[in-house]
Motif scaffolding. Structure first.
Motif, PDB file in Angstrom:
ATOM      1  N   ALA A 171       0.816  -1.214   0.000  1.00 25.19           N
ATOM      2  CA  ALA A 171       0.000   0.000   0.000  1.00 25.19           C
ATOM      3  C   ALA A 171       0.847   1.260   0.000  1.00 25.19           C
ATOM      4  N   LEU A 174       0.780   3.628  -3.108  1.00 24.66           N
ATOM      5  CA  LEU A 174      -0.480   4.235  -3.531  1.00 24.66           C
ATOM      6  C   LEU A 174      -0.285   5.602  -4.174  1.00 24.66           C
ATOM      7  N   ARG A 181      -6.731   8.107  -3.072  1.00 23.71           N
ATOM      8  CA  ARG A 181      -6.724   7.527  -1.729  1.00 23.71           C
ATOM      9  C   ARG A 181      -8.019   6.791  -1.406  1.00 23.71           C
ATOM     10  N   PHE A 184      -8.529   3.036  -2.059  1.00 19.77           N
ATOM     11  CA  PHE A 184      -7.890   2.017  -1.225  1.00 19.77           C
ATOM     12  C   PHE A 184      -8.801   1.673  -0.060  1.00 19.77           C
ATOM     13  N   GLN A 185      -9.770   0.807  -0.351  1.00 18.78           N
ATOM     14  CA  GLN A 185     -10.726   0.342   0.655  1.00 18.78           C
ATOM     15  C   GLN A 185     -11.290  -0.993   0.185  1.00 18.78           C
ATOM     16  N   GLU A 190      -8.326  -2.463  -2.487  1.00 14.59           N
ATOM     17  CA  GLU A 190      -7.589  -2.970  -1.325  1.00 14.59           C
ATOM     18  C   GLU A 190      -7.929  -4.437  -1.099  1.00 14.59           C
ATOM     19  N   GLY A 193      -4.945  -5.470   3.018  1.00 14.54           N
ATOM     20  CA  GLY A 193      -3.994  -4.417   3.316  1.00 14.54           C
ATOM     21  C   GLY A 193      -3.026  -4.089   2.213  1.00 14.54           C
ATOM     22  N   GLN A 194      -3.202  -4.688   1.046  1.00 10.55           N
ATOM     23  CA  GLN A 194      -2.316  -4.424  -0.080  1.00 10.55           C
ATOM     24  C   GLN A 194      -3.113  -3.911  -1.281  1.00 10.55           C
ATOM     25  N   ILE A 195      -2.388  -3.399  -2.265  1.00  5.49           N
ATOM     26  CA  ILE A 195      -2.995  -3.034  -3.543  1.00  5.49           C
ATOM     27  C   ILE A 195      -3.071  -4.290  -4.390  1.00  5.49           C
ATOM     28  N   SER A 196      -4.261  -4.644  -4.845  1.00  8.36           N
ATOM     29  CA  SER A 196      -4.433  -5.786  -5.734  1.00  8.36           C
ATOM     30  C   SER A 196      -4.786  -5.283  -7.131  1.00  8.36           C
TER      31      SER A 196
END
Length: 476
Positions: A171, A174, A181, A184-185, A190, A193-196
């Motif tokens: 993350a 980002l 921002r 990222f949820q 999200e 807890g990571q960017i997929s």
């Protein structure tokens, strides 16, 4: 209809798996049906070498540095290339170095691919602008998010070729990747807890497709969903998830015209297939005997492909009088195990580690059975090639394998639908039973040839698949 395919590979310029075959065939098929289609690719050395006359469309500063966008043609298809040597001009595969370590900046390299898809949708090429951006697998997943962030200047389709590969990154990247921002949820990109990058495609695309109807259903279940099943169930309920079978490029895969095989043949003249079998037995150091059926494997050597089951079932295959040919590379333990089998059973087992496109054609033409015992298989092209070449597929009932191969049960033999051998449970016992059924049919040559002809008559061309995609584009 103006369509941009965003992807990381293109056959025959660059291939690590079936994705390249699909993107190498689909755009030309769609162009033949009247669409205006182009492809966007990273500027890997093999891609740039294959389109040497590509001209600069624009240059720009991006979060990944200064890049040039080039455009040229490859086999009649317009190709955009992201020319960024500092990101793409490296040895090894597109995704990892020669020691199989993923490149540390993969987040940046493939975010840029999605970013440029959104740039083209926003008009960075003043002469051509897509109405639909069609992103393929996690490498292009951020294209859908970037389009959403820009107010959707074009519609988007995201195709899942294999849900197991998700493109997960910290993350902390980002802001660097210019991802809003609020994206990222959980209801965004999200994931734990990571960017997929994969979830970006699944969440923000206007439509999601998979490469077979059965796989589209399977990935909504926990056993196949890799944690994404809840989101995919929602997309299916909304009518935004659909499965469309891949096709076969008949200009490349046709035993009547294939320049890479020993002798040409078709469903009305199968005798010449025996020439290919003799050549294959000789090339692989096997006993040259037309009475022995050749079971072949052409595959990445991974757990997904179920090849550990093939090793467990090998005694059944050899005791029945069969021979095994394998072409593939991957897991070191599987590689060593197959090489050991070749050493233990000379004249019965032939193994070649690596992948050679020409040799895969010769195996498909010379073998009698092509084995695809996958634990899961989104679509699978290998069994489609087998059907086309009269090399009967032996497959597990999953994904696209279930959609394309019909077992040689008595009722299916009676109504003419039988085209191969299908087993259900992912274990060596069920696979061994399918091998035994293949031997039973082999002892009835007339019936075997009947099933070969039925298999070769099936139509899995790109014409039908590309038509379904174009209808989907028009709908959105």
């Amino acid at each position: 209809m103006y369509v941009l395919h965003v992807c990381s590979e293109l056959f025959p310029l660059l291939k690590t798996g079936g994705l390249a075959d699909v993107v190498g065939s689909m755009p030309a098929a769609q162009i033949a049906q009247g669409a205006n289609v182009r492809v966007l690719l990273p500027g890997f050395p093999a891609i740039k070498a294959g389109v040497p006359d590509a001209q600069i469309v624009t240059t720009m500063d991006t979060f990944a540095g200064r890049i040039a966008l080039r455009f040229g043609f490859y086999q009649g298809v317009g190709v955009y290339i992201i020319d960024a040597p500092h990101l793409y001009d490296r040895p090894g595969s597109p995704y990892h170095d020669q020691n199989l370590y993923a490149y540390q900046d993969n987040h940046r390299r493939f975010a840029l691919l999605g970013w440029m898809g959104a740039e083209l949708a926003s008009g960075c090429d003043p002469y051509w602008r897509p109405e639909v951006v069609h992103a393929h697998d996690w490498h292009a997943g951020l294209a859908c998010a970037y389009l959403a962030a820009r107010g959707r200047p074009s519609r988007s389709v995201f195709t899942v070729h294999n849900l197991a590969y998700q493109g997960m990154f910290s993350a902390s990247h980002l802001d660097e990747l210019h991802i809003p921002r609020d994206f990222f949820q959980m209801h965004g990109l999200e994931f734990h807890g990571q960017i997929s990058f994969l979830k970006a495609g699944l969440f923000y695309a206007d439509r999601i497709t998979t490469v077979s109807p059965t796989y589209a259903r399977e990935i909504t279940q926990p056993a196949y969903g890799y944690g994404m099943e809840g989101l995919l169930q929602q997309r299916a309920w909304e009518g935004r998830l659909v499965g469309i079978l891949n096709g076969v490029d008949e200009a490349i895969w046709d035993p009547a015209t294939d320049k890479l095989i020993t002798s040409h043949y078709d469903r009305d003249n199968l005798k010449a297939k025996a020439d290919n079998k003799r050549q294959l037995q000789s090339a692989m150091g096997l006993e040259v005997d037309p009475r022995k059926p050749i079971f072949a494997v052409v595959s990445r050597l991974t757990s997904q492909k179920g090849l550990d089951l093939a090793l467990e079932a090998l005694p059944t295959l050899l005791e029945g009088g069969g021979q095994l040919v394998l072409l593939g590379a991957g897991d070191a333990i599987l590689q060593d195990a197959f090489l050991a089998a070749a050493a233990e059973y000379p004249g019965q087992v032939g193994v070649q580690i690596g992948y050679h496109e020409a040799f895969s054609h010769r195996i498909m033409a010379g073998a009698d059975v092509i084995m695809v015992p996958s634990r899961f298989e989104p679509c699978g092209l290998t069994q489609l090639y087998g059907l086309k070449y009269g090399t009967l597929p032996l497959v597990r009932h999953t994904g696209g394998l279930a959609d394309t191969v019909t077992d040689c049960a008595l009722e299916n033999l009676a109504d003419g639908s039988a085209s191969g051998f299908v087993f259900s449970e992912s274990n060596a016992a069920d696979l061994s039973n399918a091998i035994r059924r293949a031997f039973v049919l082999w002892t009835r040559p007339n019936l075997w040839r009947y099933v070969q002809r039925q298999a070769m008559a099936k139509d899995f061309s790109w014409h039908a698949a590309s038509k379904q995609y174009l209808e989907l584009y028009r709908h959105i």
